[in-house]
Design a protein around this motif. Structure first.
Motif, mmCIF file in Angstrom:
data_model
loop_
_atom_site.group_PDB
_atom_site.id
_atom_site.type_symbol
_atom_site.label_atom_id
_atom_site.label_comp_id
_atom_site.label_asym_id
_atom_site.label_seq_id
_atom_site.Cartn_x
_atom_site.Cartn_y
_atom_site.Cartn_z
ATOM 1 N N ARG A 268 -0.674 0.856 9.642
ATOM 2 C CA ARG A 268 0.009 -0.435 9.607
ATOM 3 C C ARG A 268 -0.945 -1.502 9.071
ATOM 4 O O ARG A 268 -2.100 -1.573 9.500
ATOM 5 N N PHE A 269 -0.480 -2.320 8.154
ATOM 6 C CA PHE A 269 -1.264 -3.475 7.742
ATOM 7 C C PHE A 269 -1.288 -4.489 8.883
ATOM 8 O O PHE A 269 -0.338 -4.612 9.661
ATOM 9 N N ALA A 270 -2.384 -5.237 8.964
ATOM 10 C CA ALA A 270 -2.548 -6.193 10.057
ATOM 11 C C ALA A 270 -1.618 -7.385 9.915
ATOM 12 O O ALA A 270 -1.339 -8.080 10.905
ATOM 13 N N GLU A 271 -1.144 -7.631 8.703
ATOM 14 C CA GLU A 271 -0.200 -8.710 8.448
ATOM 15 C C GLU A 271 0.722 -8.280 7.320
ATOM 16 O O GLU A 271 0.469 -7.279 6.641
ATOM 17 N N SER A 272 1.784 -9.010 7.138
ATOM 18 C CA SER A 272 2.687 -8.724 6.030
ATOM 19 C C SER A 272 1.951 -8.981 4.712
ATOM 20 O O SER A 272 1.361 -10.055 4.525
ATOM 21 N N VAL A 273 1.948 -8.011 3.822
ATOM 22 C CA VAL A 273 1.208 -8.134 2.566
ATOM 23 C C VAL A 273 2.107 -7.781 1.391
ATOM 24 O O VAL A 273 3.038 -6.979 1.505
ATOM 25 N N ARG A 274 1.783 -8.383 0.242
ATOM 26 C CA ARG A 274 2.499 -8.118 -1.006
ATOM 27 C C ARG A 274 1.535 -7.714 -2.111
ATOM 28 O O ARG A 274 1.903 -7.018 -3.049
ATOM 29 N N ILE A 303 -4.663 -4.672 -3.652
ATOM 30 C CA ILE A 303 -3.926 -4.457 -4.898
ATOM 31 C C ILE A 303 -2.829 -3.426 -4.663
ATOM 32 O O ILE A 303 -3.091 -2.328 -4.185
ATOM 33 N N MET A 304 -1.616 -3.788 -4.969
ATOM 34 C CA MET A 304 -0.448 -2.905 -4.898
ATOM 35 C C MET A 304 -0.349 -2.138 -3.577
ATOM 36 O O MET A 304 -0.389 -0.911 -3.548
ATOM 37 N N PRO A 305 -0.223 -2.859 -2.458
ATOM 38 C CA PRO A 305 -0.031 -2.177 -1.172
ATOM 39 C C PRO A 305 1.283 -1.402 -1.158
ATOM 40 O O PRO A 305 2.273 -1.815 -1.779
ATOM 41 N N ALA A 306 1.294 -0.292 -0.450
ATOM 42 C CA ALA A 306 2.505 0.524 -0.356
ATOM 43 C C ALA A 306 3.592 -0.241 0.376
ATOM 44 O O ALA A 306 3.336 -0.923 1.370
ATOM 45 N N ARG A 307 4.804 -0.095 -0.095
ATOM 46 C CA ARG A 307 5.957 -0.736 0.547
ATOM 47 C C ARG A 307 6.191 -0.143 1.925
ATOM 48 O O ARG A 307 6.426 -0.854 2.900
ATOM 49 N N VAL A 308 6.135 1.174 2.009
ATOM 50 C CA VAL A 308 6.236 1.886 3.283
ATOM 51 C C VAL A 308 5.114 2.926 3.304
ATOM 52 O O VAL A 308 5.166 3.894 2.545
ATOM 53 N N PRO A 309 4.060 2.747 4.105
ATOM 54 C CA PRO A 309 2.962 3.715 4.128
ATOM 55 C C PRO A 309 3.436 5.114 4.525
ATOM 56 O O PRO A 309 4.281 5.274 5.407
ATOM 57 N N VAL A 310 2.889 6.117 3.845
ATOM 58 C CA VAL A 310 3.219 7.518 4.111
ATOM 59 C C VAL A 310 1.912 8.279 4.330
ATOM 60 O O VAL A 310 0.963 8.129 3.550
ATOM 61 N N MET A 311 1.835 9.083 5.370
ATOM 62 C CA MET A 311 0.616 9.825 5.684
ATOM 63 C C MET A 311 0.179 10.674 4.503
ATOM 64 O O MET A 311 1.000 11.317 3.836
#
Length: 322
Positions: A268-274, A303-311
């Protein structure tokens, strides 16, 4: 070698879908013996350019830019241009209710450009890359057109050397430039494979804006025409469009440091990121199950964080703002 599935979230988009894919069937038969590949030859000595779209099937802007060139009969003043619609089969699966799902059929096509993968192709994307490899290897200069998940600033990405940086700076591109050391960033991306064969040309990725925005097509055409013009191959009568976006405070040069993967399904990102959020050394970026992930250096940009992180998948690139 078995290929992992092309994994991504297929939830409904949180971004409006302003553009739908166009029918490319009229352009299937090119003049190179490979479907959806068109070589435009001036008959005069000059550079060999390759411009590729649809490395990812849901990145519509590049296809629209190439269609504009073909439909407006744009021809190089010297040398030749090869226009490639890459992953058309993924593009054909586009569903506006699940717009991210047409990114690929089997795997990310921009990770297969390795000799070991192309010697024994084992996915749709790898087989297609084998068919396209001769054009990539023959190119003096290469432009690969992409778009991004989030509506962040457009960006150029290129291997760090004097050729690429000088050319990119002369484009007067008023958005972020991301530089990386060859071999240290995303093994298997196409511009790195081209860079190994380049002798005096350039290798660029243009990320042109959010996937489904109309302005992203304008951005893709703006960078494509300037790429051609900077090689002295565009007729002066062709008007260069304005950039599709306005520059913002993310403009500048960045050195790509590393790519992070999710080690668990609890990343999880610590805050909402774009994208282009900036952190000081030690600031918390994310948590991955019980692990705290902090910025490893000052001026650390996401740079380009994942929209929904996947393991086990890439979740973000860290870059130092220079």
């Amino acid at each position: 070698m078995s290929v992992p599935p092309c994994r991504f979230s297929i939830a409904e988009s949180d971004a409006p879908v302003e553009l739908l894919p166009r029918d490319l069937s009229a352009w299937r038969q090119g003049n190179c013996g490979v479907d959806y590949v068109h070589r435009l030859d001036s008959g005069l000595e000059g550079p060999e350019l390759v411009i590729q779209a649809l490395t990812h099937g849901n990145e519509i802007c590049g296809a629209n830019a190439l269609l504009w060139l073909l439909e407006n009969n744009i021809r190089p003043l010297k040398g030749a241009m090869t226009l490639i619609f890459a992953n058309v089969e993924a593009y054909k699966t586009f569903d506006p209710q699940r717009p991210f799902a047409s990114r690929c059929l089997d795997e990310d096509m921009n990770r297969v450009w390795l000799p070991s993968r192309l010697t024994c192709p084992d996915s749709h994307e790898a087989h297609r890359a084998v068919a396209l490899l001769p054009f990539v290897e023959n190119a003096d200069s290469l432009l690969d057109l992409h778009s991004t998940t989030f509506a962040v600033a457009p960006m150029l990405i290129y291997p760090q050397n004097n050729r690429n940086r000088s050319f990119a700076d002369r484009l007067n591109f008023p958005f972020p430039h991301l530089l990386y050391d060859l071999g240290s960033y995303h093994p298997g991306i196409m511009i790195s494979e081209h860079e190994r064969h380049a002798e005096g040309g350039v290798s660029l990725v243009a990320e042109c804006g959010q996937h489904f925005a109309r302005s992203t097509t304008r951005q893709a055409l703006a960078i494509t025409l300037r790429f051609i013009a900077r090689h002295g191959m565009l007729d002066e009568s062709v008007e260069l469009p304005d950039w599709g976006y306005q520059s913002d405070n993310s403009t500048g040069h960045y050195r790509i440091d590393r790519v992070l993967k999710a080690q668990s399904d609890k990343f999880r990102f610590a805050e909402s990121v774009r994208g282009f959020e900036q952190y000081s050394k030690g600031d918390l970026i994310a948590t991955d199950d019980q692990e705290l992930i902090a910025a490893p250096f000052d001026n650390c940009a996401l740079i380009m964080p994942a929209r929904v992180p996947v393991m086990d998948e890439e979740v973000v690139t860290l870059a130092e703002r220079l």
